[in-house]
Scaffold this active site. Structure first.
Site, PDB file in Angstrom:
ATOM      1  N   ASN A  11       0.877  -1.171   0.000  1.00 44.91           N
ATOM      2  CA  ASN A  11       0.000   0.000   0.000  1.00 44.91           C
ATOM      3  C   ASN A  11       0.918   1.226   0.000  1.00 44.91           C
ATOM      4  O   ASN A  11       1.467   1.593   1.035  1.00 44.91           O
ATOM      5  CB  ASN A  11      -0.887  -0.042   1.246  1.00 44.91           C
ATOM      6  CG  ASN A  11      -2.081   0.880   1.192  1.00 44.91           C
ATOM      7  OD1 ASN A  11      -2.723   1.107   2.200  1.00 44.91           O
ATOM      8  ND2 ASN A  11      -2.406   1.432   0.030  1.00 44.91           N
ATOM      9  N   ASN A  64      -6.445  10.518  -1.074  1.00 43.30           N
ATOM     10  CA  ASN A  64      -6.548   9.377  -1.980  1.00 43.30           C
ATOM     11  C   ASN A  64      -5.948   9.742  -3.332  1.00 43.30           C
ATOM     12  O   ASN A  64      -5.708  10.922  -3.619  1.00 43.30           O
ATOM     13  CB  ASN A  64      -8.009   8.976  -2.171  1.00 43.30           C
ATOM     14  CG  ASN A  64      -8.664   8.498  -0.890  1.00 43.30           C
ATOM     15  OD1 ASN A  64      -8.086   7.694  -0.155  1.00 43.30           O
ATOM     16  ND2 ASN A  64      -9.862   8.978  -0.618  1.00 43.30           N
ATOM     17  N   CYS A  73      -5.410   5.934   7.342  1.00 38.78           N
ATOM     18  CA  CYS A  73      -4.812   4.827   6.590  1.00 38.78           C
ATOM     19  C   CYS A  73      -3.850   4.110   7.519  1.00 38.78           C
ATOM     20  O   CYS A  73      -2.869   4.702   7.979  1.00 38.78           O
ATOM     21  CB  CYS A  73      -4.086   5.341   5.348  1.00 38.78           C
ATOM     22  SG  CYS A  73      -3.175   4.048   4.468  1.00 38.78           S
ATOM     23  N   GLY A  74      -4.142   2.848   7.815  1.00 33.26           N
ATOM     24  CA  GLY A  74      -3.302   2.091   8.730  1.00 33.26           C
ATOM     25  C   GLY A  74      -1.903   1.866   8.206  1.00 33.26           C
ATOM     26  O   GLY A  74      -0.912   2.020   8.931  1.00 33.26           O
ATOM     27  N   ASN A  75      -1.780   1.499   6.930  1.00 35.53           N
ATOM     28  CA  ASN A  75      -0.451   1.319   6.346  1.00 35.53           C
ATOM     29  C   ASN A  75       0.267   2.660   6.242  1.00 35.53           C
ATOM     30  O   ASN A  75       1.483   2.748   6.446  1.00 35.53           O
ATOM     31  CB  ASN A  75      -0.570   0.672   4.967  1.00 35.53           C
ATOM     32  CG  ASN A  75      -1.065  -0.757   5.045  1.00 35.53           C
ATOM     33  OD1 ASN A  75      -0.539  -1.573   5.789  1.00 35.53           O
ATOM     34  ND2 ASN A  75      -2.107  -1.066   4.294  1.00 35.53           N
ATOM     35  N   ASN A 170     -12.611   5.524   9.144  1.00 35.44           N
ATOM     36  CA  ASN A 170     -13.125   5.579   7.780  1.00 35.44           C
ATOM     37  C   ASN A 170     -14.034   4.374   7.560  1.00 35.44           C
ATOM     38  O   ASN A 170     -13.917   3.365   8.246  1.00 35.44           O
ATOM     39  CB  ASN A 170     -11.980   5.634   6.752  1.00 35.44           C
ATOM     40  CG  ASN A 170     -10.990   4.501   6.919  1.00 35.44           C
ATOM     41  OD1 ASN A 170     -11.086   3.699   7.836  1.00 35.44           O
ATOM     42  ND2 ASN A 170     -10.025   4.414   6.034  1.00 35.44           N
ATOM     43  N   HIS A 172     -15.990   1.010   6.280  1.00 40.29           N
ATOM     44  CA  HIS A 172     -15.662  -0.271   5.663  1.00 40.29           C
ATOM     45  C   HIS A 172     -16.895  -1.174   5.622  1.00 40.29           C
ATOM     46  O   HIS A 172     -17.653  -1.235   6.592  1.00 40.29           O
ATOM     47  CB  HIS A 172     -14.563  -0.998   6.445  1.00 40.29           C
ATOM     48  CG  HIS A 172     -13.257  -0.278   6.438  1.00 40.29           C
ATOM     49  ND1 HIS A 172     -12.328  -0.438   5.439  1.00 40.29           N
ATOM     50  CD2 HIS A 172     -12.744   0.632   7.298  1.00 40.29           C
ATOM     51  CE1 HIS A 172     -11.284   0.339   5.690  1.00 40.29           C
ATOM     52  NE2 HIS A 172     -11.515   0.993   6.809  1.00 40.29           N
ATOM     53  N   ASN A 203     -15.056   1.795   1.652  1.00 43.13           N
ATOM     54  CA  ASN A 203     -14.039   0.814   1.298  1.00 43.13           C
ATOM     55  C   ASN A 203     -14.686  -0.559   1.469  1.00 43.13           C
ATOM     56  O   ASN A 203     -15.458  -0.770   2.408  1.00 43.13           O
ATOM     57  CB  ASN A 203     -12.836   0.927   2.239  1.00 43.13           C
ATOM     58  CG  ASN A 203     -12.255   2.333   2.250  1.00 43.13           C
ATOM     59  OD1 ASN A 203     -11.609   2.755   1.316  1.00 43.13           O
ATOM     60  ND2 ASN A 203     -12.506   3.067   3.336  1.00 43.13           N
ATOM     61  N   GLU A 221     -10.576   0.185  -2.410  1.00 43.12           N
ATOM     62  CA  GLU A 221     -10.566   1.407  -1.608  1.00 43.12           C
ATOM     63  C   GLU A 221     -11.229   2.554  -2.369  1.00 43.12           C
ATOM     64  O   GLU A 221     -10.957   2.759  -3.556  1.00 43.12           O
ATOM     65  CB  GLU A 221      -9.138   1.792  -1.235  1.00 43.12           C
ATOM     66  CG  GLU A 221      -8.474   0.814  -0.270  1.00 43.12           C
ATOM     67  CD  GLU A 221      -7.264   1.418   0.402  1.00 43.12           C
ATOM     68  OE1 GLU A 221      -7.400   2.474   1.055  1.00 43.12           O
ATOM     69  OE2 GLU A 221      -6.170   0.844   0.265  1.00 43.12           O
ATOM     70  N   ARG A 222     -12.079   3.280  -1.673  1.00 45.46           N
ATOM     71  CA  ARG A 222     -12.743   4.430  -2.300  1.00 45.46           C
ATOM     72  C   ARG A 222     -11.683   5.444  -2.719  1.00 45.46           C
ATOM     73  O   ARG A 222     -10.762   5.766  -1.976  1.00 45.46           O
ATOM     74  CB  ARG A 222     -13.746   5.071  -1.339  1.00 45.46           C
ATOM     75  CG  ARG A 222     -13.135   5.553  -0.055  1.00 45.46           C
ATOM     76  CD  ARG A 222     -14.117   6.281   0.830  1.00 45.46           C
ATOM     77  NE  ARG A 222     -13.415   6.730   2.022  1.00 45.46           N
ATOM     78  CZ  ARG A 222     -13.922   7.532   2.937  1.00 45.46           C
ATOM     79  NH1 ARG A 222     -15.152   7.982   2.807  1.00 45.46           N
ATOM     80  NH2 ARG A 222     -13.213   7.894   3.990  1.00 45.46           N
ATOM     81  N   CYS A 230      -4.747  -2.691   2.946  1.00 41.45           N
ATOM     82  CA  CYS A 230      -5.432  -1.580   3.597  1.00 41.45           C
ATOM     83  C   CYS A 230      -5.403  -1.851   5.091  1.00 41.45           C
ATOM     84  O   CYS A 230      -6.025  -2.813   5.562  1.00 41.45           O
ATOM     85  CB  CYS A 230      -6.878  -1.460   3.101  1.00 41.45           C
ATOM     86  SG  CYS A 230      -7.831  -0.173   3.947  1.00 41.45           S
ATOM     87  N   GLY A 231      -4.669  -1.039   5.836  1.00 37.37           N
ATOM     88  CA  GLY A 231      -4.497  -1.274   7.265  1.00 37.37           C
ATOM     89  C   GLY A 231      -5.786  -1.152   8.045  1.00 37.37           C
ATOM     90  O   GLY A 231      -6.127  -2.023   8.857  1.00 37.37           O
ATOM     91  N   GLY A 233      -8.662  -1.434   6.795  1.00 38.81           N
ATOM     92  CA  GLY A 233      -9.499  -2.521   6.301  1.00 38.81           C
ATOM     93  C   GLY A 233      -9.210  -3.825   7.016  1.00 38.81           C
ATOM     94  O   GLY A 233     -10.126  -4.580   7.351  1.00 38.81           O
TER      95      GLY A 233
END
Length: 285
Positions: A11, A64, A73-75, A170, A172, A203, A221-222, A230-231, A233
């Site tokens: 990612n 994005n 965003c986790g990553n 965000n 999901h 997402n 991912e949107r 996706c972290g 996610g």
């Protein structure tokens, strides 16, 4: 403008030091779209500006690939931790990062490579306290009755899917399925993302449970399309697995770009994510 390309489980984002580079707010969406293009730009899933903050050690300002703002965003946040440590913006192994008004706490796991002169080493993995999962429909947001959306039907095109909705800052929609590897996400992903039941788009994670401790996920991912990971996610998937009694509270989520360890502390109601953060290259545009 100087930048650093970084990735967590594939990612990938373009990182810009907001302490040093000052880009007018109105110019950022177009800049993000241009530089994120994988044919005519640098190529990425989006862009992250690392800024000073009065509320945390650092701010993560995330976009994005289509130039729209994103909350978390986790990553991406793991790579923020690596960036600020490896570039000398902090000496601490524990930092706080704010994104879209929400503060996350990071534990930086360092390692010294052979021949590396810096005795501090560099960050290899990051463990993030991702906070509490949000399950209330109007806060995710998703149009639904009741106080949770768990294994609820969703008609997409002419096919009915079952979704479990979670927000980790965000939105999901987690869909459990078989043969996830063979699914044509480029066809069904946009229909989920823009479904009328998701006021802010969503997402979508398509998940195949392998055993009580492991699952495989692909994600749409949107604003970015299918990404390698996706972290947030993965965090949402772990929560959804527990809510559907498919796994225990500690889950290894395998994605196209690697794997993340997700732990849901049910007593404290906190989700922890541990995974890699990698610098790909640096450049100037």
């Amino acid at each position: 403008m100087k930048f650093t390309k970084m990735q967590g489980c594939g990612n990938d984002y373009i990182y810009v030091n907001g302490f040093r580079e000052h880009i007018p707010e109105g110019e950022k969406p177009e800049l993000v779209r241009r530089l994120s293009d994988r044919h005519f730009g640098i190529g990425s899933d989006g862009m992250i500006f690392i800024n000073p903050s009065d509320e945390a050690d650092f701010e993560m300002e995330m976009y994005n690939a289509d130039g729209t703002r994103a909350e978390m965003c986790g990553n991406g946040i793991r790579c923020v931790g690596k960036y600020v440590y490896d570039n000398g913006l902090t000496d601490s192994d524990y930092i706080s990062v704010i994104s879209a008004g929400k503060v996350k706490h990071l534990e930086l796991m360092t390692e010294k490579e052979p021949g590396q002169p810096d005795m501090r080493g560099s960050v290899k993995k990051v463990r993030v306290n991702m906070g509490s999962p949000i399950l209330k429909p109007d806060l995710i947001p998703v149009e639904a009755a009741g106080d949770r959306v768990v294994d609820e039907p969703l008609l997409v095109g002419e096919k009915e899917y079952r979704m479990t909705c979670v927000s980790m800052g965000n939105p999901h929609a987690v869909v459990f399925a078989r043969d996830v590897a063979g699914m044509k996400l480029e066809q069904i992903g946009p229909a989920f993302e823009n479904h009328v039941r998701f006021p802010k788009r969503t997402n979508t994670e398509f998940v195949e449970v392998l055993d009580r401790k492991t699952c495989f996920m692909r994600v749409w991912e949107r604003g970015s399309g299918e990404t390698l990971a996706c972290g947030t996610g993965c965090c949402a998937v772990a929560v959804a697995c527990v809510l559907n009694d498919l796994t225990g509270p500690e889950v290894t989520v395998k994605v196209l770009g690697g794997e993340l360890l997700i732990e849901w502390d049910r007593e404290a109601n906190l989700v922890y994510m541990t995974g890699p953060a990698v610098t790909v290259f640096e450049g100037e545009v």
